[in-house]
Design a protein around this motif. Structure first.
Motif, PDB file in Angstrom:
ATOM      1  N   LEU A 104       0.829  -1.210   0.000  1.00  0.00           N
ATOM      2  CA  LEU A 104       0.000   0.000   0.000  1.00  0.00           C
ATOM      3  C   LEU A 104       0.861   1.256   0.000  1.00  0.00           C
ATOM      4  CD1 LEU A 104      -2.777  -1.067   2.539  1.00  0.00           C
ATOM      5  CD2 LEU A 104      -2.955  -0.987   0.053  1.00  0.00           C
ATOM      6  N   LEU A 105       1.939   1.243   0.780  1.00  0.00           N
ATOM      7  CA  LEU A 105       2.852   2.390   0.812  1.00  0.00           C
ATOM      8  C   LEU A 105       3.532   2.600  -0.541  1.00  0.00           C
ATOM      9  CD1 LEU A 105       4.578   1.986   4.296  1.00  0.00           C
ATOM     10  CD2 LEU A 105       3.057   3.837   3.577  1.00  0.00           C
ATOM     11  N   ILE A 106       4.024   1.518  -1.127  1.00  0.00           N
ATOM     12  CA  ILE A 106       4.725   1.632  -2.407  1.00  0.00           C
ATOM     13  C   ILE A 106       3.768   2.082  -3.508  1.00  0.00           C
ATOM     14  CG2 ILE A 106       5.960   0.321  -4.176  1.00  0.00           C
ATOM     15  CD1 ILE A 106       7.063  -1.441  -1.944  1.00  0.00           C
ATOM     16  N   GLY A 107       2.562   1.550  -3.486  1.00  0.00           N
ATOM     17  CA  GLY A 107       1.611   1.902  -4.533  1.00  0.00           C
ATOM     18  C   GLY A 107       1.066   3.313  -4.421  1.00  0.00           C
ATOM     19  N   TYR A 109       2.487   6.043  -2.350  1.00  0.00           N
ATOM     20  CA  TYR A 109       3.462   7.119  -2.160  1.00  0.00           C
ATOM     21  C   TYR A 109       4.628   6.927  -3.126  1.00  0.00           C
ATOM     22  CZ  TYR A 109       0.897   8.133   2.100  1.00  0.00           C
ATOM     23  OH  TYR A 109      -0.094   8.450   2.995  1.00  0.00           O
ATOM     24  N   THR A 110       4.765   7.867  -4.040  1.00  0.00           N
ATOM     25  CA  THR A 110       5.797   7.770  -5.069  1.00  0.00           C
ATOM     26  C   THR A 110       7.216   7.782  -4.505  1.00  0.00           C
ATOM     27  OG1 THR A 110       4.321   8.860  -6.641  1.00  0.00           O
ATOM     28  CG2 THR A 110       6.648   8.786  -7.218  1.00  0.00           C
ATOM     29  N   PRO A 111       7.536   8.603  -3.504  1.00  0.00           N
ATOM     30  CA  PRO A 111       8.911   8.563  -2.964  1.00  0.00           C
ATOM     31  C   PRO A 111       9.293   7.188  -2.414  1.00  0.00           C
ATOM     32  CG  PRO A 111       7.802  10.565  -2.251  1.00  0.00           C
ATOM     33  CD  PRO A 111       6.756   9.707  -2.900  1.00  0.00           C
ATOM     34  N   VAL A 112       8.343   6.528  -1.757  1.00  0.00           N
ATOM     35  CA  VAL A 112       8.627   5.187  -1.240  1.00  0.00           C
ATOM     36  C   VAL A 112       8.876   4.226  -2.395  1.00  0.00           C
ATOM     37  CG1 VAL A 112       7.748   3.288   0.157  1.00  0.00           C
ATOM     38  CG2 VAL A 112       7.271   5.642   0.824  1.00  0.00           C
ATOM     39  N   ALA A 113       8.069   4.354  -3.453  1.00  0.00           N
ATOM     40  CA  ALA A 113       8.247   3.484  -4.625  1.00  0.00           C
ATOM     41  C   ALA A 113       9.600   3.712  -5.280  1.00  0.00           C
ATOM     42  CB  ALA A 113       7.123   3.736  -5.627  1.00  0.00           C
ATOM     43  N   ASN A 114       9.998   4.966  -5.425  1.00  0.00           N
ATOM     44  CA  ASN A 114      11.290   5.266  -6.045  1.00  0.00           C
ATOM     45  C   ASN A 114      12.454   4.731  -5.223  1.00  0.00           C
ATOM     46  OD1 ASN A 114       9.966   6.595  -8.120  1.00  0.00           O
ATOM     47  ND2 ASN A 114      10.111   8.607  -7.114  1.00  0.00           N
ATOM     48  N   LEU A 115      12.272   4.705  -3.905  1.00  0.00           N
ATOM     49  CA  LEU A 115      13.340   4.230  -3.035  1.00  0.00           C
ATOM     50  C   LEU A 115      13.472   2.715  -3.065  1.00  0.00           C
ATOM     51  CD1 LEU A 115      15.450   4.762  -0.777  1.00  0.00           C
ATOM     52  CD2 LEU A 115      13.548   4.591   0.859  1.00  0.00           C
ATOM     53  N   LEU A 116      12.332   2.003  -3.076  1.00  0.00           N
ATOM     54  CA  LEU A 116      12.367   0.550  -2.892  1.00  0.00           C
ATOM     55  C   LEU A 116      12.275  -0.245  -4.190  1.00  0.00           C
ATOM     56  CD1 LEU A 116      10.076   0.144   0.261  1.00  0.00           C
ATOM     57  CD2 LEU A 116      12.564   0.207   0.142  1.00  0.00           C
ATOM     58  N   ASN A 117      11.819   0.355  -5.269  1.00  0.00           N
ATOM     59  CA  ASN A 117      11.633  -0.402  -6.513  1.00  0.00           C
ATOM     60  C   ASN A 117      12.900  -1.091  -7.005  1.00  0.00           C
ATOM     61  OD1 ASN A 117       8.904  -0.376  -7.058  1.00  0.00           O
ATOM     62  ND2 ASN A 117       8.973   1.577  -8.181  1.00  0.00           N
ATOM     63  N   PRO A 118      14.070  -0.436  -7.020  1.00  0.00           N
ATOM     64  CA  PRO A 118      15.277  -1.159  -7.482  1.00  0.00           C
ATOM     65  C   PRO A 118      15.577  -2.400  -6.656  1.00  0.00           C
ATOM     66  CG  PRO A 118      15.682   1.201  -7.398  1.00  0.00           C
ATOM     67  CD  PRO A 118      14.363   0.989  -6.728  1.00  0.00           C
ATOM     68  N   LEU A 119      15.394  -2.300  -5.332  1.00  0.00           N
ATOM     69  CA  LEU A 119      15.646  -3.449  -4.475  1.00  0.00           C
ATOM     70  C   LEU A 119      14.622  -4.554  -4.721  1.00  0.00           C
ATOM     71  CD1 LEU A 119      17.474  -4.441  -2.164  1.00  0.00           C
ATOM     72  CD2 LEU A 119      15.801  -3.493  -0.561  1.00  0.00           C
ATOM     73  N   LEU A 120      13.379  -4.165  -4.924  1.00  0.00           N
ATOM     74  CA  LEU A 120      12.331  -5.160  -5.169  1.00  0.00           C
ATOM     75  C   LEU A 120      12.557  -5.882  -6.486  1.00  0.00           C
ATOM     76  CD1 LEU A 120       9.134  -3.205  -4.022  1.00  0.00           C
ATOM     77  CD2 LEU A 120      10.538  -4.812  -2.716  1.00  0.00           C
ATOM     78  N   GLU A 121      13.039  -5.154  -7.492  1.00  0.00           N
ATOM     79  CA  GLU A 121      13.279  -5.776  -8.789  1.00  0.00           C
ATOM     80  C   GLU A 121      14.361  -6.838  -8.703  1.00  0.00           C
ATOM     81  OE1 GLU A 121      11.673  -5.542 -11.607  1.00  0.00           O
ATOM     82  OE2 GLU A 121      10.223  -4.165 -10.723  1.00  0.00           O
ATOM     83  N   VAL A 122      15.319  -6.650  -7.792  1.00  0.00           N
ATOM     84  CA  VAL A 122      16.391  -7.637  -7.638  1.00  0.00           C
ATOM     85  C   VAL A 122      15.851  -8.912  -7.009  1.00  0.00           C
ATOM     86  CG1 VAL A 122      18.551  -8.142  -6.452  1.00  0.00           C
ATOM     87  CG2 VAL A 122      18.213  -5.905  -7.528  1.00  0.00           C
ATOM     88  N   PHE A 123      15.081  -8.774  -5.933  1.00  0.00           N
ATOM     89  CA  PHE A 123      14.664  -9.946  -5.166  1.00  0.00           C
ATOM     90  C   PHE A 123      13.422 -10.628  -5.738  1.00  0.00           C
ATOM     91  CE2 PHE A 123      17.293  -7.866  -1.942  1.00  0.00           C
ATOM     92  CZ  PHE A 123      18.010  -8.961  -1.479  1.00  0.00           C
TER      93      PHE A 123
END
Length: 274
Positions: A104-107, A109-123
């Motif tokens: 819910l946070l990632i979807g 809030y854009t700043p949270v998405a920008n911060l965590l998306n690269p890490l999520l794409e790896v795992f």
């Protein structure tokens, strides 16, 4: 004149054919849904007895069910099932508690998405079973590693579907809610979250199935109880009927879990439309 009045006063009788037709439709639906399973059961019983397949490696269904009953009566099946359900429920529950709020946070809030998306794409592209040895090396062969690998495997379908559910809410709904004066918190609570519920539950259902499948593989490494251990032990000891009994039990558990999640989804969807 009185006869006409009397006829109008009598309540209309329900045609007897309607309940019969409903019962016929219900029976037809049940038969349609169970036809494929019944056909599989017949094939499983007949083919080994006719020699179409080797009965040593695929015993008739009646022998498998007999072995399943013996395991149930002895209590062995229940002890293994309870061990597997406990591990699976722990990992699955933790995944829901972590992945839904994070999604819910990632979807939203854009700043949270920008911060965590690269890490999520790896795992997200790393299969849970591929890193099972890592969990075993770090956490050992005990319960912790098994719950942790289930948590890891269940997190991604819930997380990704939650993010997708929030991001795919109809923009017109959001614009309409904002035009009515709803603030960000009320907008999220009254519009975004209810609209995302079906997609979130799709991820939860996928995670429910994954929790069982991943657990079975994890229990084949260093476990002393559980359905995965039962299947592995039966295979090594050439107790083929017991092995298939464990597989049938896993399939039944998966079906029950899926139906429970569907019922829960309907309950939340009903709340959403009220």
């Amino acid at each position: 004149m009185s006869s006409v009045t009397t006829a109008r006063a009598l309540p209309a009788r329900r045609p007897l054919g309607i309940p019969v037709r409903r019962a016929a439709r219900f029976t037809g639906a049940v038969l349609t849904r169970t036809a494929a399973i019944a056909a599989l059961a017949v094939i499983w019983e007949v083919f080994p007895r006719l020699g179409v397949v080797d009965a040593v490696f695929l015993p008739p269904l009646s022998e498998v069910l007999s072995a399943w009953w013996d395991l149930l009566v002895s209590g062995e099946l229940w002890s293994h099932t309870a061990a597997s359900l406990g591990r699976s429920a722990a990992g699955f529950g933790l995944a829901v508690l972590i992945a839904v709020p994070l999604g819910l946070l990632i979807g939203w809030y854009t700043p949270v998405a920008n911060l965590l998306n690269p890490l999520l794409e790896v795992f997200r592209n790393t299969a849970a079973l591929a890193i099972l040895p890592v969990f075993v090396l770090i956490l050992g062969l005990g319960e912790t590693s098994k719950v942790a690998i289930i948590l890891y495997g269940c997190t991604w379908p819930i997380l990704l579907n939650t993010v997708s559910g929030v991001r795919t809410v109809d923009p017109l709904l959001i614009k309409s809610a904002r035009s009515l004066g709803l603030g960000p918190v009320r907008l999220f609570q009254k519009v975004v979250l209810p609209a995302a519920v079906p997609t979130i539950f799709t991820g939860i259902r996928l995670a429910g199935a994954a929790s069982i499948l991943i657990l079975i593989a994890a229990e084949m490494v260093g476990a002393k109880a559980g359905l995965g251990y039962l299947i592995n032990y039966a295979q090594y000891n050439f107790a083929v009927a017991d092995m298939y009994a464990g597989i049938i039990t896993i399939s039944a558990i998966g079906l029950v879990v899926n139906q429970l999640l569907i019922a829960t989804e309907r309950r939340f969807s009903t709340w959403r439309t009220n």
